[in-house]
Design an enzyme around this catalytic site. Structure first.
Site, mmCIF file in Angstrom:
data_model
loop_
_atom_site.group_PDB
_atom_site.id
_atom_site.type_symbol
_atom_site.label_atom_id
_atom_site.label_comp_id
_atom_site.label_asym_id
_atom_site.label_seq_id
_atom_site.Cartn_x
_atom_site.Cartn_y
_atom_site.Cartn_z
ATOM 1 N N ASP A 214 24.696 15.878 -41.475
ATOM 2 C CA ASP A 214 25.567 14.848 -40.915
ATOM 3 C C ASP A 214 25.276 13.490 -41.557
ATOM 4 O O ASP A 214 24.122 13.152 -41.824
ATOM 5 C CB ASP A 214 25.324 14.787 -39.399
ATOM 6 C CG ASP A 214 26.232 13.819 -38.686
ATOM 7 O OD1 ASP A 214 27.449 14.054 -38.665
ATOM 8 O OD2 ASP A 214 25.718 12.819 -38.141
ATOM 9 N N GLU A 276 27.507 15.547 -45.682
ATOM 10 C CA GLU A 276 28.681 14.753 -45.319
ATOM 11 C C GLU A 276 28.477 13.350 -45.886
ATOM 12 O O GLU A 276 27.781 12.529 -45.305
ATOM 13 C CB GLU A 276 28.834 14.702 -43.795
ATOM 14 C CG GLU A 276 30.056 13.930 -43.342
ATOM 15 C CD GLU A 276 30.005 13.550 -41.869
ATOM 16 O OE1 GLU A 276 31.058 13.587 -41.224
ATOM 17 O OE2 GLU A 276 28.905 13.209 -41.370
#
Length: 584
Positions: A214, A276
Site C-alpha cells: 500500500d 501501489e
C-alpha cells in the site's frame, strides 16, 4: 527462440497469474453478524478457483479501529476479531494453497493506527525512545484565535490539513490520510526493522506468497518536510505528493525490504510484491529485476482520467484517446527492459468500471462489461480482477450522504458544507462526483444470490454493515449469472481461458502499436510475440462503426469476441462490440 530470450518476458508465476482481489468486509459473511469474514472467504475459494484465477489478494484483515476500513492497523500480527482469528487466517492460507492458488496480503506500512502500541509510546513524551518513529513537529505559530498552525501547507489525501495536533505534548503529527492514520518515519532504522519483523516477517513465516504494498511511493518524504510550492491557487493547502512521493531514499527502502523478504523465506518459494506507487515516472526503476525492489507496480494514470488532480471528485471531461494513452502508459515502459507491468481497471479504491468507462444502461451493461473484459485480458502484464467485476457490477444509484461509509467522502462533505454550504453549487458538484467516483461503489456487499434482502451475503434477518447495491435484483448476482451462459461471469471464464491459451501474446506481448489512436470510438491495437501478432478491435460507443485493419490485406483469425451473433469477417463493429484476432 523462447519466452526467456526476451529480458522483459522471463517467465514467473506472478507474471502469468490472474489475481482476484477480495475486500473482506464485503465478500461473504459466515456467521451472520453482517460483516464479511475470513471463513466466508474460505467457503468461496472453489468459486474463485473455477473462474480461472491463480492467486487471491486479500485486503487488510489485521486488528484495527476501522477508521479507514482496516488500512489503519493497530496490530500487524493479529486478525481483527470481527473477521475471525489468526487460526482462521492460517486455515485460509492453507486451503488456498491446496487448491493450487497463491495467497497475497495487503502490506500497509506507510502508516499505522494511533491505537498501535508504537504510537501510544511515541506520543507519551518528547523523550520517549519511539518518539522519532513518527513525524512530530511544533506548531508553526498560532492564529488570531490562539489555535496552533500546522507545520507546513500539505493537504491530506482525505481533505484538510495533513497534520493533527496532539495535546499530550502540544505538537502535531503527520498523517497523510485519515486523522488517526499516523505516518511512520522510515528514516528511523529501528522503526524500519520493527515494521519488517511485525508486518512482513510474521506473515512470511505463515506462508503468504506475496504482498500488495500500500502507498509504496510515500515512505521517503522530502527532507525537512518543507512547504509545498503552490500548484492549486484556489487553496492554501497543497496536494502532498510534491513533498511525500518518490523521495530521495524510496528505492533504497524498497531494496532493503526486498532483502528482508528474500532472507526470511527459507523454503524456496518466490515472493511477489506489487507496489501501489500512484504515478509512474519511476515505474521502470521500481520494477527492474536487476534492482531488486518490487515485482510490479500499480499506477493510477488510467483510472484517474476524468478527474481533477486537485480534487478527486471533480469530474473532468476526457476523450477515448486520452484514456487509451493512459492505459498504454501502464506497460509501455517495460519495452526492452527487465521490468514488468500490471493490468487492472477496478479495485477497492475505484468506482465500477462499466459505469465509468462503458455503458451501465440495461441495454448495454452486459455487452459493454464484456468489452472491458476483452480489453483487460488482452493487455500485457499481470491481470487483476476485483470482486464483483466478474459479474459486471455497476455503481449504485445516487444516495444521500448518510448512506456513505467512506471516510474520504464524509471528510470532504463536512469541509464543503462548512466552506460553501449544503445547498451550494460546490456541494451539488460534489454529489455528482461521488455518484460517479466514490470508493464506496466498489465496497458494497458481494451479491451471491437473487434473494432479498441481502443477496446471500449474510442471513436474511441480518443488517449488513453496508447497504447492498440493488442491482442484484436485476440479475447482477453470482447465482443467476452462473446459470446463464451469456452472462458477464461466464464470459470472464472464457476470456481467462483464452489468456492462458495465448499467453505469449496476451500476457507477454510486446511492440504495442495503436491502430486508430485518434478515434474517439475505436480502441484498436496490435502487439507481437516472436512471429505472432495479436489484433484487438474494440468499439467504445453505442453506434456501429468500421475499424481499420492493422495492415492492408491482413488475414485475421478470430480468437474471442463479446457478441455471439456477429460476422467475425466483417469490419463493422456493433455497439460496444470487441474482437480479438490473430494476424496472419
Amino acid at each position: 527462440m523462447t519466452i526467456s530470450d526476451h529480458p522483459e518476458t522471463e517467465p514467473k508465476w506472478w507474471k502469468e497469474a490472474t489475481i482476484y482481489q477480495i475486500y473482506p468486509a464485503s465478500f461473504k459473511d459466515s456467521n451472520n453478524d453482517g460483516w464479511g469474514d475470513l471463513k466466508g472467504i474460505t467457503s468461496k475459494l472453489q468459486y474463485i478457483k473455477d473462474l480461472g484465477v491463480d492467486a487471491i489478494w486479500v485486503c487488510p484483515f489485521y486488528d484495527s479501529p476501522q477508521q479507514d476500513m482496516g488500512y489503519d492497523i493497530s496490530n500487524y500480527e493479529k486478525v481483527w476479531p470481527t473477521y475471525g482469528t489468526n487460526e482462521d487466517c492460517f486455515e485460509l492460507i492453507d486451503k488456498t494453497h491446496k487448491l493450487g492458488m497463491k495467497f497475497i496480503t495487503d502490506l500497509v506500512i506507510n502508516h499505522c493506527s494511533t491505537e498501535h502500541e508504537w504510537f501510544k509510546e511515541s506520543r507519551s513524551s518528547k523523550t520517549n525512545p519511539k518518539r522519532d518513529w513518527f513525524f512530530w513537529r511544533p506548531p508553526k505559530g498560532y492564529d488570531a484565535e490562539g489555535k496552533p498552525i500546522p507545520p507546513n501547507n500539505w493537504k491530506s489525501f482525505f481533505g484538510g490539513s495533513a497534520w493533527t495536533f496532539d495535546e499530550t505534548t502540544n505538537e502535531f503529527y503527520l498523517r497523510l490520510f485519515a486523522s488517526r492514520q499516523v505516518d511512520l518515519n522510515w528514516e528511523n532504522e529501528d522503526c524500519r526493522r520493527a515494521i519488517f519483523e511485525s508486518a512482513v516477517g510474521f506473515w512470511l513465516d505463515h506462508g503468504v506468497d506475496g504482498f500488495r504494498i500500500d502507498t509504496a511511493g510515500l515512505y521517503s518524504k522530502r527532507p525537512g518536510l518543507p512547504d509545498s510550492p503552490i500548484f492549486d491557487k484556489t487553496s492554501k493547502l497543497q496536494h502532498p505528493n510534491w513533498g511525500s512521493h518518490n523521495g530521495p531514499r524510496i528505492h533504497e527502502y524498497h531494496q532493503e525490504l526486498h532483502r528482508f523478504m528474500k532472507n526470511r523465506v527459507k523454503d524456496g518459494r518466490e515472493i511477489m510484491t506489487v507496489g501501489e506507487v500512484a504515478h509512474g515516472s519511476d515505474n521502470a526503476l521500481y520494477t527492474s529485476a536487476a534492482r531488486y525492489e518490487v515485482s510490479e507496480v500499480f499506477s493510477f494514470t488510467h483510472v484517474e482520467v476524468g478527474t481533477s488532480p486537485f480534487f478527486r471528485y471533480n469530474i473532468v471531461p476526457f476523450t477515448l484517446k486520452q484514456w487509451k494513452e493512459a492505459i498504454a502508459s501502464n506497460f509501455l515502459f517495460i519495452n526492452g527492459t527487465d521490468s514488468w507491468a500490471t493490468t487492472y481497471i477496478e479495485n477497492h479504491d475505484q468506482a465500477r468500471s462499466i459505469t465509468r468507462f462503458a455503458d451501465d444502461s440495461p441495454k448495454y451493461r452486459k455487452i459493454s462489461g464484456k468489452l472491458l473484459t476483452l480489453l483487460e485480458c488482452s493487455l500485457t502484464g499481470t491481470l487483476y480482477v476485483y470482486q464483483g467485476q466478474e459479474i459486471g457490477q455497476i455503481n449504485f444509484k445516487e444516495w444521500p450522504i448518510e448512506k456513505y461509509e467512506d471516510v474520504d467522502v464524509k471528510n470532504n462533505y463536512e469541509i464543503i458544507k462548512k466552506s460553501f454550504g449544503k445547498n451550494s453549487k460546490e456541494m451539488k458538484d460534489f454529489f455528482k462526483g461521488i455518484a460517479l467516483l466514490s470508493r464506496d461503489h466498489s465496497r458494497t456487499p458481494m451479491p451471491w444470490t437473487k434473494d432479498k434482502p441481502n443477496a446471500g451475503f449474510t442471513g436474511p434477518d441480518v443488517k449488513p454493515w453496508f447497504l447492498l447495491n440493488e442491482s442484484f435484483e436485476q440479475g447482477i448476482n453470482v447465482e443467476q449469472e452462473s446459470r446463464d451462459d451469456d452472462s458477464v461471469l461466464n464470459f470472464w471464464k472464457r476470456a481467462l481461458q483464452a489468456r492462458k491459451k495465448y499467453k505469449e501474446l496476451m500476457i507477454y506481448g510486446y511492440d504495442f502499436q495503436f491502430i486508430d489512436l485518434d478515434s474517439d470510438q475505436i480502441f484498436s491495437f496490435t502487439k507481437e510475440y516472436e512471429d505472432k501478432t495479436l489484433f484487438a478491435a474494440l468499439n467504445f460507443s453505442g453506434e456501429e462503426i468500421e475499424f481499420s485493419l492493422p495492415r492492408e490485406g491482413a488475414s485475421l483469425s478470430f480468437i474471442l469476441g463479446n457478441y455471439d451473433d456477429t460476422d467475425v469477417s466483417s469490419r463493422v463493429l456493433k455497439p460496444w462490440e470487441g474482437r480479438i484476432y490473430l494476424v496472419k
